[in-house]
Design a protein around this motif. Sequence first.
Motif, PDB file in Angstrom:
ATOM      1  N   MET A 168     -13.850  -4.025  -1.688  1.00  7.50           N
ATOM      2  CA  MET A 168     -12.488  -4.493  -1.362  1.00  7.50           C
ATOM      3  C   MET A 168     -12.519  -5.208  -0.013  1.00  7.50           C
ATOM      4  SD  MET A 168      -8.979  -2.289  -0.993  1.00  7.50           S
ATOM      5  CE  MET A 168      -9.074  -1.722  -2.684  1.00  7.50           C
ATOM      6  N   SER A 169     -11.874  -6.351   0.037  1.00 10.85           N
ATOM      7  CA  SER A 169     -11.911  -7.125   1.275  1.00 10.85           C
ATOM      8  C   SER A 169     -11.065  -6.468   2.347  1.00 10.85           C
ATOM      9  CB  SER A 169     -11.404  -8.547   1.009  1.00 10.85           C
ATOM     10  OG  SER A 169     -10.026  -8.531   0.715  1.00 10.85           O
ATOM     11  N   ARG A 170     -11.354  -6.902   3.560  1.00 10.24           N
ATOM     12  CA  ARG A 170     -10.594  -6.373   4.702  1.00 10.24           C
ATOM     13  C   ARG A 170      -9.116  -6.707   4.581  1.00 10.24           C
ATOM     14  NH1 ARG A 170     -11.979  -7.634  11.067  1.00 10.24           N
ATOM     15  NH2 ARG A 170     -10.305  -6.344  11.952  1.00 10.24           N
ATOM     16  N   VAL A 171      -8.802  -7.906   4.096  1.00  8.32           N
ATOM     17  CA  VAL A 171      -7.412  -8.325   3.934  1.00  8.32           C
ATOM     18  C   VAL A 171      -6.700  -7.445   2.914  1.00  8.32           C
ATOM     19  CG1 VAL A 171      -5.914 -10.206   3.156  1.00  8.32           C
ATOM     20  CG2 VAL A 171      -7.883 -10.713   4.609  1.00  8.32           C
ATOM     21  N   SER A 172      -7.403  -7.129   1.820  1.00 12.43           N
ATOM     22  CA  SER A 172      -6.813  -6.283   0.783  1.00 12.43           C
ATOM     23  C   SER A 172      -6.518  -4.888   1.305  1.00 12.43           C
ATOM     24  CB  SER A 172      -7.753  -6.211  -0.422  1.00 12.43           C
ATOM     25  OG  SER A 172      -7.933  -7.483  -1.001  1.00 12.43           O
ATOM     26  N   ARG A 173      -7.517  -4.339   2.077  1.00 15.77           N
ATOM     27  CA  ARG A 173      -7.319  -3.003   2.646  1.00 15.77           C
ATOM     28  C   ARG A 173      -6.131  -2.982   3.587  1.00 15.77           C
ATOM     29  NH1 ARG A 173     -12.960  -3.177   3.095  1.00 15.77           N
ATOM     30  NH2 ARG A 173     -12.804  -3.547   5.340  1.00 15.77           N
ATOM     31  N   THR A 174      -5.987  -4.009   4.391  1.00 17.93           N
ATOM     32  CA  THR A 174      -4.862  -4.095   5.324  1.00 17.93           C
ATOM     33  C   THR A 174      -3.541  -4.165   4.560  1.00 17.93           C
ATOM     34  OG1 THR A 174      -6.232  -5.259   6.954  1.00 17.93           O
ATOM     35  CG2 THR A 174      -3.830  -5.425   7.197  1.00 17.93           C
ATOM     36  N   GLY A 175      -3.530  -4.960   3.489  1.00 19.21           N
ATOM     37  CA  GLY A 175      -2.310  -5.083   2.690  1.00 19.21           C
ATOM     38  C   GLY A 175      -1.912  -3.769   2.065  1.00 19.21           C
ATOM     39  N   LEU A 176      -2.904  -3.037   1.524  1.00 15.32           N
ATOM     40  CA  LEU A 176      -2.609  -1.736   0.921  1.00 15.32           C
ATOM     41  C   LEU A 176      -2.106  -0.741   1.954  1.00 15.32           C
ATOM     42  CD1 LEU A 176      -5.648  -1.381  -1.525  1.00 15.32           C
ATOM     43  CD2 LEU A 176      -3.235  -1.713  -2.124  1.00 15.32           C
ATOM     44  N   THR A 177      -2.695  -0.793   3.139  1.00 16.81           N
ATOM     45  CA  THR A 177      -2.266   0.107   4.212  1.00 16.81           C
ATOM     46  C   THR A 177      -0.810  -0.157   4.591  1.00 16.81           C
ATOM     47  OG1 THR A 177      -4.513   0.224   5.092  1.00 16.81           O
ATOM     48  CG2 THR A 177      -2.712   0.870   6.564  1.00 16.81           C
ATOM     49  N   LEU A 178      -0.481  -1.436   4.743  1.00 17.62           N
ATOM     50  CA  LEU A 178       0.896  -1.792   5.091  1.00 17.62           C
ATOM     51  C   LEU A 178       1.872  -1.391   3.994  1.00 17.62           C
ATOM     52  CD1 LEU A 178       0.341  -5.338   6.666  1.00 17.62           C
ATOM     53  CD2 LEU A 178       0.916  -3.205   7.860  1.00 17.62           C
ATOM     54  N   ALA A 179       1.456  -1.573   2.745  1.00 16.37           N
ATOM     55  CA  ALA A 179       2.318  -1.192   1.621  1.00 16.37           C
ATOM     56  C   ALA A 179       2.560   0.316   1.619  1.00 16.37           C
ATOM     57  CB  ALA A 179       1.678  -1.632   0.301  1.00 16.37           C
ATOM     58  N   ALA A 180       1.498   1.076   1.898  1.00 14.88           N
ATOM     59  CA  ALA A 180       1.635   2.533   1.931  1.00 14.88           C
ATOM     60  C   ALA A 180       2.577   2.970   3.047  1.00 14.88           C
ATOM     61  CB  ALA A 180       0.255   3.167   2.110  1.00 14.88           C
ATOM     62  N   ILE A 181       2.442   2.325   4.198  1.00 16.04           N
ATOM     63  CA  ILE A 181       3.321   2.648   5.330  1.00 16.04           C
ATOM     64  C   ILE A 181       4.765   2.332   4.976  1.00 16.04           C
ATOM     65  CG2 ILE A 181       3.927   1.990   7.685  1.00 16.04           C
ATOM     66  CD1 ILE A 181       0.936   1.538   8.205  1.00 16.04           C
ATOM     67  N   ALA A 182       4.986   1.190   4.320  1.00 18.42           N
ATOM     68  CA  ALA A 182       6.344   0.800   3.934  1.00 18.42           C
ATOM     69  C   ALA A 182       6.949   1.814   2.978  1.00 18.42           C
ATOM     70  CB  ALA A 182       6.333  -0.597   3.301  1.00 18.42           C
ATOM     71  N   ILE A 183       6.137   2.290   2.017  1.00 18.03           N
ATOM     72  CA  ILE A 183       6.623   3.288   1.055  1.00 18.03           C
ATOM     73  C   ILE A 183       6.981   4.593   1.754  1.00 18.03           C
ATOM     74  CG2 ILE A 183       5.923   4.727  -0.895  1.00 18.03           C
ATOM     75  CD1 ILE A 183       4.237   2.332  -1.890  1.00 18.03           C
ATOM     76  N   LEU A 184       6.129   5.020   2.681  1.00 22.56           N
ATOM     77  CA  LEU A 184       6.390   6.252   3.421  1.00 22.56           C
ATOM     78  C   LEU A 184       7.669   6.132   4.258  1.00 22.56           C
ATOM     79  CD1 LEU A 184       2.781   7.196   4.592  1.00 22.56           C
ATOM     80  CD2 LEU A 184       4.207   8.399   2.910  1.00 22.56           C
ATOM     81  N   CYS A 185       7.846   4.974   4.890  1.00 20.66           N
ATOM     82  CA  CYS A 185       9.050   4.765   5.713  1.00 20.66           C
ATOM     83  C   CYS A 185      10.310   4.788   4.847  1.00 20.66           C
ATOM     84  CB  CYS A 185       8.948   3.429   6.456  1.00 20.66           C
ATOM     85  SG  CYS A 185       7.735   3.427   7.794  1.00 20.66           S
ATOM     86  N   ALA A 186      10.235   4.126   3.686  1.00 20.51           N
ATOM     87  CA  ALA A 186      11.381   4.098   2.783  1.00 20.51           C
ATOM     88  C   ALA A 186      11.723   5.508   2.310  1.00 20.51           C
ATOM     89  CB  ALA A 186      11.090   3.188   1.594  1.00 20.51           C
ATOM     90  N   ALA A 187      10.682   6.287   1.998  1.00 18.00           N
ATOM     91  CA  ALA A 187      10.898   7.657   1.549  1.00 18.00           C
ATOM     92  C   ALA A 187      11.538   8.501   2.654  1.00 18.00           C
ATOM     93  CB  ALA A 187       9.572   8.274   1.109  1.00 18.00           C
ATOM     94  N   ALA A 188      11.060   8.280   3.879  1.00 24.18           N
ATOM     95  CA  ALA A 188      11.616   9.031   5.021  1.00 24.18           C
ATOM     96  C   ALA A 188      13.077   8.691   5.239  1.00 24.18           C
ATOM     97  CB  ALA A 188      10.801   8.732   6.277  1.00 24.18           C
ATOM     98  N   VAL A 189      13.421   7.398   5.143  1.00 19.09           N
ATOM     99  CA  VAL A 189      14.805   6.967   5.320  1.00 19.09           C
ATOM    100  C   VAL A 189      15.693   7.566   4.240  1.00 19.09           C
ATOM    101  CG1 VAL A 189      16.360   4.981   5.230  1.00 19.09           C
ATOM    102  CG2 VAL A 189      14.238   4.843   6.531  1.00 19.09           C
ATOM    103  N   THR A 190      15.209   7.533   2.984  1.00 21.50           N
ATOM    104  CA  THR A 190      15.983   8.088   1.871  1.00 21.50           C
ATOM    105  C   THR A 190      16.219   9.584   2.056  1.00 21.50           C
ATOM    106  OG1 THR A 190      15.075   6.439   0.338  1.00 21.50           O
ATOM    107  CG2 THR A 190      16.022   8.427  -0.628  1.00 21.50           C
TER     108      THR A 190
END
Length: 207
Positions: A1-23
Motif C-alpha cells: 500500500m502506498s504512503r498516500v493510501s495509508r495517509t488517506g485511510l488514516t484520515l478517514a479513520a480519524i474522521a469516522i472517530l470524530c463523527a462518532a464522538a460528536v454523535t
Amino acid sequence: MSRVSRTGLTLAAIAILCAAAVTATHRLTATRIDTNQQAWLESRLAPALGDVDFDTGLTDDVLAIRSPHGLPGNDPAQVYRVYKDGRPAAALFAVTAMNGYAGPIRLLVGVDVGGVVTGVRIVEHSETPGLGDKIESSRSDWVQQFPGRSLASLPIAAWSVRADGGQFDQLTGATVTPRAVVGAVRDTLVYFDAQRDAIFAAEPELQ
C-alpha cells in the motif's frame, strides 16, 4: 500500500472517530439541553401568571392562533393554557404591540379564567433606554398597574394612559411606549372575553 493510501485511510479513520464522538456527545447532552431550555422558557412565562393556582406544566398545552386573529400583532399568536384539576385556570398570551415608539414590543399577558389580568411582562423591545425601557419589570414597577384589572372592573374607555383620559400612568418623558402596551393588554382582554370558551376548547380553530 502506498504512503498516500495509508495517509488517506488514516484520515478517514480519524474522521469516522470524530463523527462518532460528536454523535455520542449530542445524544448524551440533548436531553439536558432540552431540559435547560424548557426551564428557561418556563422561568420567562411564570411571572405573568402571578398567583394563579395550576397543576399542569406551563408549556404542556400551547395553542397557536393563526393571523388574522384580532389579537395585538400580525404574526400567529401563541397562547399557553394552564389547568387546575382538569379545569381551565388561566391563559398566557404572547402578543406584539406594533405601535411602540421605536418598533414592535413583544409582551406576555396573563389572564385568569375569570378574565382578570394576572400579570404582564415585556419580552422584547427597542424602546429608548432610560425612558421607554421602564416598561420592563426589572427597571420599574410600571407593569404592576395591570394585575387584578379586568374589563368588568375597568370600562374599555379607561384602558388608556392618563394623557388620553384613561386610568394608567404613562412614563416621564415617554407616552407612546406605555400607550402601546396598555392598548395591547386591553385588546388581549377583549379577545379573551369574546373567545374564552374556544380558547380552552380541546382543538379550537380560532381566526
